[in-house]
Design a protein around this motif. Structure first.
Motif, PDB file in Angstrom:
ATOM      1  N   LEU A 270       0.859  -1.181   0.000  1.00  0.00           N
ATOM      2  CA  LEU A 270       0.000   0.000   0.000  1.00  0.00           C
ATOM      3  C   LEU A 270       0.896   1.232   0.000  1.00  0.00           C
ATOM      4  O   LEU A 270       1.777   1.365   0.841  1.00  0.00           O
TER       5      LEU A 270
ATOM      6  N   GLY B  42      -2.972  15.951   0.130  1.00  0.00           N
ATOM      7  CA  GLY B  42      -2.357  17.063  -0.588  1.00  0.00           C
ATOM      8  C   GLY B  42      -0.847  17.109  -0.477  1.00  0.00           C
ATOM      9  O   GLY B  42      -0.231  16.302   0.211  1.00  0.00           O
TER      10      GLY B  42
ATOM     11  N   PRO C  35       1.198   5.497  -0.090  1.00  0.00           N
ATOM     12  CA  PRO C  35       0.439   6.748   0.011  1.00  0.00           C
ATOM     13  C   PRO C  35       0.737   7.678  -1.160  1.00  0.00           C
ATOM     14  O   PRO C  35       1.888   7.923  -1.509  1.00  0.00           O
TER      15      PRO C  35
ATOM     16  N   PRO D 134      12.882  15.546  -4.460  1.00  0.00           N
ATOM     17  CA  PRO D 134      13.197  16.530  -3.411  1.00  0.00           C
ATOM     18  C   PRO D 134      14.559  16.265  -2.766  1.00  0.00           C
ATOM     19  O   PRO D 134      14.934  15.111  -2.528  1.00  0.00           O
TER      20      PRO D 134
ATOM     21  N   ASN E 239      15.444  16.805   0.226  1.00  0.00           N
ATOM     22  CA  ASN E 239      15.319  16.220   1.565  1.00  0.00           C
ATOM     23  C   ASN E 239      15.377  14.694   1.528  1.00  0.00           C
ATOM     24  O   ASN E 239      15.808  14.058   2.486  1.00  0.00           O
ATOM     25  N   TYR E 240      14.959  14.133   0.402  1.00  0.00           N
ATOM     26  CA  TYR E 240      15.018  12.682   0.246  1.00  0.00           C
ATOM     27  C   TYR E 240      16.452  12.194   0.403  1.00  0.00           C
ATOM     28  O   TYR E 240      16.698  11.157   1.041  1.00  0.00           O
TER      29      TYR E 240
ATOM     30  N   VAL F 276      21.093   9.480   3.524  1.00  0.00           N
ATOM     31  CA  VAL F 276      22.358   9.460   4.270  1.00  0.00           C
ATOM     32  C   VAL F 276      22.140   8.861   5.653  1.00  0.00           C
ATOM     33  O   VAL F 276      22.855   7.952   6.085  1.00  0.00           O
ATOM     34  N   ALA F 277      21.081   9.365   6.343  1.00  0.00           N
ATOM     35  CA  ALA F 277      20.812   8.877   7.703  1.00  0.00           C
ATOM     36  C   ALA F 277      20.432   7.395   7.682  1.00  0.00           C
ATOM     37  O   ALA F 277      20.790   6.651   8.593  1.00  0.00           O
TER      38      ALA F 277
ATOM     39  N   ARG G 267      12.271  15.575 -11.029  1.00  0.00           N
ATOM     40  CA  ARG G 267      13.093  16.120  -9.955  1.00  0.00           C
ATOM     41  C   ARG G 267      12.647  15.528  -8.612  1.00  0.00           C
ATOM     42  O   ARG G 267      11.467  15.554  -8.261  1.00  0.00           O
TER      43      ARG G 267
ATOM     44  N   TYR H 165       9.026  14.436   0.960  1.00  0.00           N
ATOM     45  CA  TYR H 165       8.386  14.493  -0.358  1.00  0.00           C
ATOM     46  C   TYR H 165       8.312  15.921  -0.885  1.00  0.00           C
ATOM     47  O   TYR H 165       7.929  16.145  -2.029  1.00  0.00           O
ATOM     48  N   PHE H 166       8.645  16.899  -0.034  1.00  0.00           N
ATOM     49  CA  PHE H 166       8.489  18.303  -0.421  1.00  0.00           C
ATOM     50  C   PHE H 166       9.738  18.774  -1.155  1.00  0.00           C
ATOM     51  O   PHE H 166      10.859  18.562  -0.706  1.00  0.00           O
ATOM     52  N   ASP H 167       9.512  19.420  -2.288  1.00  0.00           N
ATOM     53  CA  ASP H 167      10.632  19.868  -3.115  1.00  0.00           C
ATOM     54  C   ASP H 167      11.069  21.263  -2.702  1.00  0.00           C
ATOM     55  O   ASP H 167      10.877  22.238  -3.418  1.00  0.00           O
TER      56      ASP H 167
ATOM     57  N   ALA I  49       4.455  11.879  -5.028  1.00  0.00           N
ATOM     58  CA  ALA I  49       4.440  13.275  -4.569  1.00  0.00           C
ATOM     59  C   ALA I  49       5.174  14.167  -5.568  1.00  0.00           C
ATOM     60  O   ALA I  49       4.734  15.285  -5.851  1.00  0.00           O
TER      61      ALA I  49
ATOM     62  N   PRO J 261      -0.265  11.672  -2.584  1.00  0.00           N
ATOM     63  CA  PRO J 261      -0.731  12.895  -1.907  1.00  0.00           C
ATOM     64  C   PRO J 261      -2.257  12.984  -1.852  1.00  0.00           C
ATOM     65  O   PRO J 261      -2.803  13.654  -0.977  1.00  0.00           O
TER      66      PRO J 261
ATOM     67  N   ALA K  45       3.040  14.768  -8.541  1.00  0.00           N
ATOM     68  CA  ALA K  45       1.960  15.706  -8.188  1.00  0.00           C
ATOM     69  C   ALA K  45       2.488  17.137  -8.183  1.00  0.00           C
ATOM     70  O   ALA K  45       1.836  18.060  -8.679  1.00  0.00           O
ATOM     71  N   GLN K  46       3.715  17.337  -7.637  1.00  0.00           N
ATOM     72  CA  GLN K  46       4.290  18.688  -7.597  1.00  0.00           C
ATOM     73  C   GLN K  46       4.639  19.171  -9.005  1.00  0.00           C
ATOM     74  O   GLN K  46       4.489  20.356  -9.322  1.00  0.00           O
TER      75      GLN K  46
ATOM     76  N   ALA L 289       6.115   6.444  -2.939  1.00  0.00           N
ATOM     77  CA  ALA L 289       5.423   7.620  -2.400  1.00  0.00           C
ATOM     78  C   ALA L 289       6.157   8.906  -2.779  1.00  0.00           C
ATOM     79  O   ALA L 289       5.533   9.926  -3.072  1.00  0.00           O
ATOM     80  N   VAL L 290       7.488   8.862  -2.771  1.00  0.00           N
ATOM     81  CA  VAL L 290       8.278  10.034  -3.181  1.00  0.00           C
ATOM     82  C   VAL L 290       7.946  10.371  -4.633  1.00  0.00           C
ATOM     83  O   VAL L 290       7.774  11.538  -5.007  1.00  0.00           O
TER      84      VAL L 290
ATOM     85  N   ASP M  43      17.814  12.259   3.974  1.00  0.00           N
ATOM     86  CA  ASP M  43      17.335  11.121   4.741  1.00  0.00           C
ATOM     87  C   ASP M  43      18.045   9.829   4.336  1.00  0.00           C
ATOM     88  O   ASP M  43      18.324   8.969   5.184  1.00  0.00           O
TER      89      ASP M  43
END
Lengths: 638, 638
Positions: A478, B16, A480, A552, A554-555, A560-561, A550, B42-44, A625, A482, A628-629, A621-622, A558
């Motif tokens: 499953l 969203g 997610p 994000p 921030n992906y 790296v962590a 493209r 997920y935010f760019d 999203a 957006p 969608a962006q 999910a990434v 994360d």
């Protein structure tokens, strides 16, 4: 002709009014039905009318059900229950069936006394005998006292009356993880009825699970074949009858669900045949025996329905990916594009299947062709499982390619190549550059195709690929989105050379949005091409003008962590929007997505390392999203 | 102005992209948010971009979450976890929040040793202190070792560090039926964060329940107010923050869900205020304190949007039921029909709310008016709960009737009558026969109204009636339709004089069909009128030309077996298509349905005996099947 195992389905399993149900059940190929009492109550006609409808259709009524809470009761209640049973026996005469399902008592007042229950079931058997009725006694998994087939059999055996037999139901046995081995030693003639259901494994109350989440064999996770093998070993000669309580089926189109049901029983027979053979048991000859699944070698080609303008769009897109125009069809307005082991066919032929598909769905995947060892056998197997054969116009000396319809009406072709004979391309196409350098880009082959489906079609597709193609399935995941959730389940040929991911939006909101706007019934979500070196491939494709999605930033922080990848590798991945997954055994998955073409579908470029066998579900999910962006930015720019 | 309780919501709770979520959260009236890590991934944009977005909107970031599996680990793992925590603390600085949620470990490897965990949480608190961060430690209900707030508090208390506090979550406590009393004695300043969720009672795995079925307070069955009362008693001064994982919310429109969330927290505050008062506790003055719900006296009228042709159709239908034209509006093209205590208004006024509603929905219920003791207070309460006020054109000397919008855009009016003053009818209508014999037919009053809703709107409507109207709710029931399932939940005024049944089709197939064809967004399913003697009423209405829905004969045969009613009564019921239900205390319900008007809605005629308080849900499936068969016959005849 060899007698077949008789097939049956309970009317509760599918949607519609009773006449709609019966017609669909007959059309699907069933021999008979269980009439569920509520369907009779809601039907505006007499039981005799139902009898006539079934007779006119040529459907047997194998069973009337359910009759509840007869056994383990006080003397006062027993007298009432006997009256109630007599009324129902009369109704059964009108209905024209001699068999009734009696379920073990679920009332908190149930008297936990085997001798009493044997006595009361004996009373029931006696009046059943007088009425010419057979009682099939079933242990419900949530029965208050009697809740296993072993207990039910002990009671039935003790009553020892010809009008009382045992009812078996896969759900009530497999849901409580009861062993099935003892079924084989029950005398087959004492088994009065056998009900079949599969289910996904769910950690929930067994009654809720049973009432809402059952599914057809081949769609769930139960060992239904293991159960059925023991039933046949017992010598049972009666029908196998589907009894499915499923919220989705209650709402799905009647005819499709009924056809799935019949297909699922035949599939169960094939599975059971294989299992009994492997167990060294005598295999009943009437068990369904279709041609074995073909050996798959991979996708032969993907065919898109196009018009002049979308052909140009798609050809330009393919060109950037390294595909080259390799030939024109001898007799049709069809062009072949090739790149490595990947072939794409663009079909703009007027008044053809493709043009009809284009009119309905727009730019879309209208056919998939599978390279197999024996196309004729592959086709015969699919046809044996009820798939609709398809044959288009064939020009002189062109190859007849056997094909069947998918659940969405697109086509699946089977192609083989005789040693030394002309290839399909040679037969049907004027090749522009027969030895041409098709290996011009960094992509090597089609790794998998991902299809977008309406939510209620997922089970149908899974069963289609399992039965008609003999594919294996992977557990559902499953993801997610957006704006909702996507349920994704992958199927694959046994050798893994063909993989298809099936994505279904499970929420009303996204489902409606899809059906109304971008979806338009076109199944393709994306095509994934493998490459031997993604870090070389992506920059090269970017240089050729392919636009990647493209991801994000921030992906990557994360990543790296989570994984402790080397900084240099992370930098490269960030720069080229490459995503990453790692499995438990250390296998690695690198992948990147293109932007969407015409808001319809996109490509994925992947590299598998160290035996990674999945699809990067962790990153879906990434991607959802990010797409969608991308669309939001496009709308804002417009 | 009095300070309010600060309200917050986790970004995971609504659909969203992150910017869409934050805008909707602000618009709904929240003071702040929990940033869920995946939404950031997920935010760019950078964490600093998120910080700026929130600052521009005026939203606080109260919390970053989740951080998993820190505690009860090996020394080697601890070192890695400390590194991971430091990275996240840096990210939090960029993000501009000082608080992080750390959940108890769920790994099978968790070391079950309080002293070790206290030591490790102490290490975490120390580095948190150095980074200026507060850790809120939460016991997950499915934590491997730490799974109750009491255990978590014991550990936090033992660490005794200003940078480590306790996180409380209603779900993790109420799902495992843990007692809430001990919360009150925890020092409020040691509670670092409080998360709020409600849920329906479901017999399933607690993790699945938590991940998919949470809902807003007032939509489920948990005693969230009891929990919150203890939290406030402890002296906790921080925000109350919604954290909802719900598959439906993930797919529902963002702004509507966010508004529901804020309304649900205010409703929780009102409930908590009442509870603390009843418990004799000191009530924090900042708790939301809207006007108390009005006393309801019943439906004042139902108003239909019509055009000339549908007005005639509906007027003819009302005439057969015994309604008489009682007046014309003084300044609008609006007619009043009355019968007993039932009043129906037909609104055909051009360029009005009703005409806009008609254009969108066709013949439909555009407004409901409720007779209350104090219309102004009723309106103020609804407005305090964020309902959109509505005022139409008012002619000279006509009454200003306060109204608000329902979730579907139809209107709800509140009407009261001052003693001795003119009635609403006298103020606004030219009455044709002021003392007229309105009691001409067998119907007495509107017992209840049933609305058809899209599946994802049911929770919104339930919360609307509970909060804005102060209504009570009854448990949901699931009813099989021939083509899907209907989830039905009733709301009612405390005195039972107003009852509204909310029906939602839960399956995609029926939902799509509804949204595309007959449904058209019009909410009315049926209106139920009570009668003192249904056996007199139905024959009389039949004689007047009302067509009742034919109920299958088999239904009556089964009634005999189930209830043992006298033959004569059964014969009458069969003849007049009257359905029957009986409750556990012997209360009886007789009811009959008309055929559908214009394929839109229908009427029900009911008689309650012996305190029967339900709606005959047991017969809803028969009715749905009978209506489906009626439509099939109509199609076949056409």
């Amino acid at each position: 002709m060899l007698r077949s195992i008789r097939t049956s389905i309970a009317t509760v399993s599918i949607s519609g009014t009773l006449p709609e149900k019966l017609k669909a059940i007959k059309a699907a190929g069933f021999d008979g039905v269980e009439i569920f009492e509520n369907d009779l109550l809601y039907f505006d006609g007499t039981p005799a009318d139902v009898r006539r409808m079934c007779a006119d259709l040529g459907l047997e009524i194998y069973l009337f059900q359910p009759f509840r809470d007869f056994d383990g009761v006080s003397a006062e209640r027993l007298a009432k229950n006997v009256e109630r049973a007599k009324r129902k026996f009369e109704l059964m005469h009108e209905l024209g069936t001699d068999r009734i399902l009696v379920c073990s008592n679920v009332s908190p007042d149930t008297i936990r006394d085997d001798a009493l229950i044997v006595d009361q079931l004996g009373t029931l058997a006696k009046i059943a005998g007088e009425a010419g009725v057979i009682v099939a006694y079933e242990a419900l998994a949530w029965g208050r006292y009697v809740n296993s087939y072993k207990h039910a059999w002990k009671l039935v055996d003790a009553v020892d009356h010809p009008n009382l037999g045992l009812a078996l139901d896969t759900f009530h046995t497999l849901s409580i993880r009861d062993s099935v081995d003892e079924i084989a030693s029950i005398p087959g003639e004492r088994i009065a009825f056998v009900q079949i259901a599969d289910a996904p494994v769910l950690a929930m109350d067994v009654l809720e699970w049973s009432r809402h989440y059952r599914c057809f064999p081949g769609q769930g996770a139960f060992d239904v074949a293991g159960f059925t093998a023991r039933v046949l070993e017992s010598g049972y000669k009666g029908p196998l009858s589907l009894e499915i309580f499923n919220d989705g089926f209650r709402a799905a189109p009647t005819a499709i669900t009924a056809a799935d049901g019949h297909r699922s029983l035949r599939y169960l027979e094939e599975q059971t045949r294989a299992l009994m053979g492997a167990m060294g048991k005598e295999v009943p000859p009437e068990l369904f025996n279709p041609p074995a699944p073909p050996e798959h070698i991979g996708f032969q080609f993907l065919e898109f329905a196009v018009d002049d303008s979308t052909r140009e769009l798609l050809a330009r897109w393919l060109g950037r990916l390294g595909f080259r125009l390799a030939g024109k069809h001898r007799s049709k307005d069809v062009a072949l594009y090739r790149h490595g082991a990947g072939s794409i066919v663009l079909n703009a032929e007027a008044d053809s299947f493709a043009s009809a598909f284009f009119q309905k769905h727009g730019l879309s995947l209208c056919a998939s062709a599978f390279h197999v060892d024996d196309a004729k056998l592959a086709f015969e197997r699919a046809a044996a499982y009820g798939s609709q054969p398809f044959s288009g116009r064939v020009g002189p000396n062109e190859r007849v390619v056997p094909g069947v319809q998918s659940p969405d009406g697109s086509l699946d072709y089977f192609v083989d190549e005789a040693k030394g004979g002309p290839t399909l391309w040679e037969s049907d196409f004027i090749l522009t550059d027969i030895d041409g350098p098709y290996e011009v880009g960094p992509l090597s082959r089609i790794d998998h195709v991902c299809l977008s489906l309406p939510a209620d079609a997922l089970d149908t597709w899974v069963l289609f690929f399992r039965s008609a193609f003999g594919f294996e399935t992977e557990p559902a995941v499953l993801v997610p989105d957006p704006y909702g959730l996507v349920r994704s389940r992958a199927v694959r040929s046994r050798d893994g050379s063909v993989r298809i991911a099936l994505n279904a939006s499970v929420d009303r909101y996204t489902a409606v949005a899809e059906s109304l706007s971008t979806y338009r019934g076109s199944g393709l979500n994306h095509v994934a091409f493998s490459t031997p070196d993604i870090f070389a491939a992506i920059p090269r494709l970017e240089a050729d003008g392919v636009k990647f999605l493209r991801i994000p930033r921030n992906y990557y922080d994360d990543l790296v962590a989570r994984f402790g990848l080397p900084d240099e590798q992370i930098d490269q991945m960030r720069e080229h929007n490459i995503l990453y997954d790692r499995d438990e055994r250390g296998g690695e998955f690198f992948h990147a997505y293109t932007e969407q073409l015409d808001q319809r579908f996109f490509l994925e470029v992947i590299e598998r390392r160290g035996g990674y066998d999945g699809y990067g579900a962790a990153n879906a999910a990434v991607r959802l999203a990010a797409h969608a962006q991308q669309q939001q930015r496009a709308r804002q720019a417009a």
